[in-house]
Design an enzyme around this catalytic site. Sequence first.
Site, PDB file in Angstrom:
ATOM      1  N   SER A   1       0.994  -1.176   0.107  1.00  0.00           N
ATOM      2  CA  SER A   1       0.089   0.158  -0.456  1.00  0.00           C
ATOM      3  C   SER A   1       0.926   0.833   0.011  1.00  0.00           C
ATOM      4  O   SER A   1       2.385   1.208   0.575  1.00  0.00           O
ATOM      5  CB  SER A   1      -1.145   0.217   0.677  1.00  0.00           C
ATOM      6  OG  SER A   1      -1.478   0.952   1.487  1.00  0.00           O
TER       7      SER A   1
ATOM      8  N   TYR B   1      -2.741  -0.573   9.856  1.00  0.00           N
ATOM      9  CA  TYR B   1      -2.090  -0.911   8.908  1.00  0.00           C
ATOM     10  C   TYR B   1      -1.333  -0.236   8.251  1.00  0.00           C
ATOM     11  O   TYR B   1      -0.145  -1.113   7.714  1.00  0.00           O
ATOM     12  CB  TYR B   1      -3.153  -0.195   8.272  1.00  0.00           C
ATOM     13  CG  TYR B   1      -3.529  -0.229   7.144  1.00  0.00           C
ATOM     14  CD1 TYR B   1      -4.058  -1.887   6.666  1.00  0.00           C
ATOM     15  CD2 TYR B   1      -3.597  -0.047   5.862  1.00  0.00           C
ATOM     16  CE1 TYR B   1      -4.213  -1.994   4.956  1.00  0.00           C
ATOM     17  CE2 TYR B   1      -3.474  -0.643   3.973  1.00  0.00           C
ATOM     18  CZ  TYR B   1      -3.691  -0.936   3.562  1.00  0.00           C
ATOM     19  OH  TYR B   1      -3.575  -2.064   2.443  1.00  0.00           O
TER      20      TYR B   1
END
Length: 306
Positions: free
Chosen positions: A173, A186
């Site tokens: 990501s 995350y």
Amino acid sequence: MNFLLETLQMLVLSIYYNLEVFVRLFIPARKKSVSGEVVLITGAGSGIGRLMALEFASLGASLVLWDIGVEGNAETARLATEKGATTVHTYLCDCSNKADVYRVADQVKREVGDVSILINNAGIVTGKKFIEAPDSLIEKTMEVNTMAHFWTYKAFLPAMMANNHGHLVSIASSAGMIGVNGLADYCASKFAAIGFAESVALEMLSLGKDGIKTTIVCPFFINTGMFEGCGSKWPRLIPTLEPVYVAKKIINAIRTDQVYLILPRSLYVVLGLKNLLPVKLAVLLGVYLGAFNFMDAFKGRVKKTQ
């Protein structure tokens, strides 16, 4: 080799590699065939995992689909068969559980054979501020988004090394390259996944295993429902990505042995500025782009009611 010779070699190769990149702007890299390759995709039951499976199906690859949901995985297999896949194997696997990963990996090796393209795609997000996130969810995030990569590499990399052939793909990501307010666990998991993938890639090169390629994918929010409600302040600058577009770009990156894929392209500029600007100016840029509020309207993927 002495200092002067090594320095000269470095300068000459630097010029060559820069020219190579420049030429690639006008002459696209040749795409390798994936026909007959055994492609394992984790988190294949929905979203990008499913779309990648369908792309590979049309290219003649043999598919090994892992997911924690039986129904979603079966639907992906059905759609892949319709797309022309001749061989599709589905497995129920909880990627947060090391023992389960190793057990299912052994089953795959017995029933299918050696995996030659491994795509670690499974991922989760809590969507909570760090101080509000339960310990159990933080641990789960690290187990799925990071530790599962360790266990799948341990299971399938030795065969790739023996054959000096394979491709390791990490669906990470952009949040693994720059911190985001409200995504502490995350971001940590994706930073770790990127560092792990880079390190293993260097290990392979140092061991002379140049036939094993690595692709690290760092997209902004994708319109799959996982980050429902989130987005940038200025979508024209940093748009939420469409899943089909992302899946096609990933497959293209794999077939051209592209090491890093960052989406959208505007993020290359943002990430570059992160390391060049003074901290206060970088924070100001983050405020301008809305980075402090990306997660304010987070809803996440809504579970279907029975």
